[in-house]
Design an enzyme around this catalytic site. Sequence first.
Site, short mmCIF file in Angstrom:
data_model
loop_
_atom_site.label_atom_id
_atom_site.label_comp_id
_atom_site.label_asym_id
_atom_site.label_seq_id
_atom_site.Cartn_x
_atom_site.Cartn_y
_atom_site.Cartn_z
N LEU A 1 0.83 -1.21 0.00
CA LEU A 1 0.00 0.00 0.00
C LEU A 1 0.86 1.25 0.00
O LEU A 1 0.70 2.15 -0.81
CB LEU A 1 -0.92 0.01 1.22
CG LEU A 1 -2.17 -0.87 1.18
CD1 LEU A 1 -2.83 -0.93 2.54
CD2 LEU A 1 -3.14 -0.33 0.14
N GLY B 1 7.01 3.78 4.67
CA GLY B 1 7.38 4.89 5.52
C GLY B 1 8.80 4.73 6.02
O GLY B 1 9.54 3.84 5.57
N TYR C 1 9.94 3.67 8.84
CA TYR C 1 10.26 2.50 9.65
C TYR C 1 9.64 1.20 9.13
O TYR C 1 9.68 0.19 9.83
CB TYR C 1 9.84 2.73 11.10
CG TYR C 1 10.59 3.86 11.76
CD1 TYR C 1 11.95 3.77 12.00
CD2 TYR C 1 9.94 5.03 12.13
CE1 TYR C 1 12.66 4.80 12.59
CE2 TYR C 1 10.62 6.07 12.74
CZ TYR C 1 11.98 5.96 12.97
OH TYR C 1 12.67 6.99 13.56
N VAL D 1 3.52 -0.82 4.62
CA VAL D 1 2.13 -1.17 4.91
C VAL D 1 1.58 -1.87 3.68
O VAL D 1 1.69 -1.34 2.56
CB VAL D 1 1.28 0.07 5.25
CG1 VAL D 1 -0.17 -0.35 5.50
CG2 VAL D 1 1.84 0.78 6.47
N LYS E 1 1.19 -3.68 8.85
CA LYS E 1 2.40 -2.89 9.01
C LYS E 1 3.56 -3.86 9.22
O LYS E 1 3.50 -4.73 10.09
CB LYS E 1 2.30 -1.93 10.20
CG LYS E 1 3.51 -1.01 10.35
CD LYS E 1 3.29 0.03 11.44
CE LYS E 1 4.48 0.98 11.51
NZ LYS E 1 4.27 2.05 12.54
N ASP F 1 2.16 12.30 17.47
CA ASP F 1 2.36 12.38 16.01
C ASP F 1 1.01 12.54 15.32
O ASP F 1 0.73 11.89 14.32
CB ASP F 1 3.07 11.12 15.51
CG ASP F 1 3.62 11.30 14.09
OD1 ASP F 1 3.79 12.46 13.65
OD2 ASP F 1 3.90 10.28 13.43
#
Length: 311
Positions: A29, A32, A34, A37, A54, A151
């Site tokens: 998908l 990022g 880290y 996904v 994730k 965040d």
Amino acid sequence: MSKAGDKYDFPPHHEKRLQEKGYTISTLLNSGKYGLVCNGSATVNGSTINTAVKIIDLTKTSADYRNKFLPKELYSLDTLKHEFIIKIYDIILITNTVYVFMERADGGDLFDMLKDSAYKSGIPEPKAKILYKGIASALQYIHGRGWAHRDLKSENVLLNADKTIAKLTDFGFSTSCFNTQTGEKVLKDTYCGSPFYAAPEVLRAQPYDAFKTDVWSMGVVLYIMVNNKMPFSNALLQKLAKLDPNSKTPIQITKNSISNDCKDLMLCKTPIQITKNSISNDCKDLMQKQLDINTRTRIDMAHVLSHQWFK
């Protein structure tokens, strides 16, 4: 470099281990800092449901992330349960890879929603109010459990397919706000999150009350929802970020294109001024109370939810 739609490339033996537990992973998908996904599925109570997954490759993360941030994130994901927080189905560790199977938000995130031409001038208040109240109640719940998110941003507000329900996600920077031995509330000193959503005290590298910085970030989220633009320019944020917290000399602002309101904000003189005529006075008042430079008078999430705008 993998891109959205590519099939996930499993490490050896991982696919079989996951299938034995009733889980599958298909296509990417997004990615990022880290991890990745992906689309996936899970067997829950005998039924197969679509999920997001994730995936964190621990060999590609820093020691600071593995030892400081990841344990807090996994603890938050496992313990914080609320109707407006993305649901977690399972967290699985196989060798050096963590797989987090979670509820999939088929409506994308708030950032993507605002790209739609229908919301060029912002989300209409009646709809914004419904979406915002959900994530505000989730944050109040998180704060009530003694944790802060740290965040909060448009990308971490996920939507259902018809965009009538919003939920919070991504607890990578979440933290407990109380000393586990004394029970006393503690200030934080870790700079984290997006600078565009960060409270001035965070940008100035001052010890901060993470509950109050979350409230500021939620004020930015609300401003973006109803305006479809950021409340602060990049130039303003750069000035705030470079401000020496130990300096006795006020910051000098000479750029003519910066409004007096923004200059006052940078000098911590006044709250943000909201002038868009189509926004109700109650909505403006709520944003101003959240985007209050003075942390002592900035409201908390209980007062956000009891605000007149929701009446």
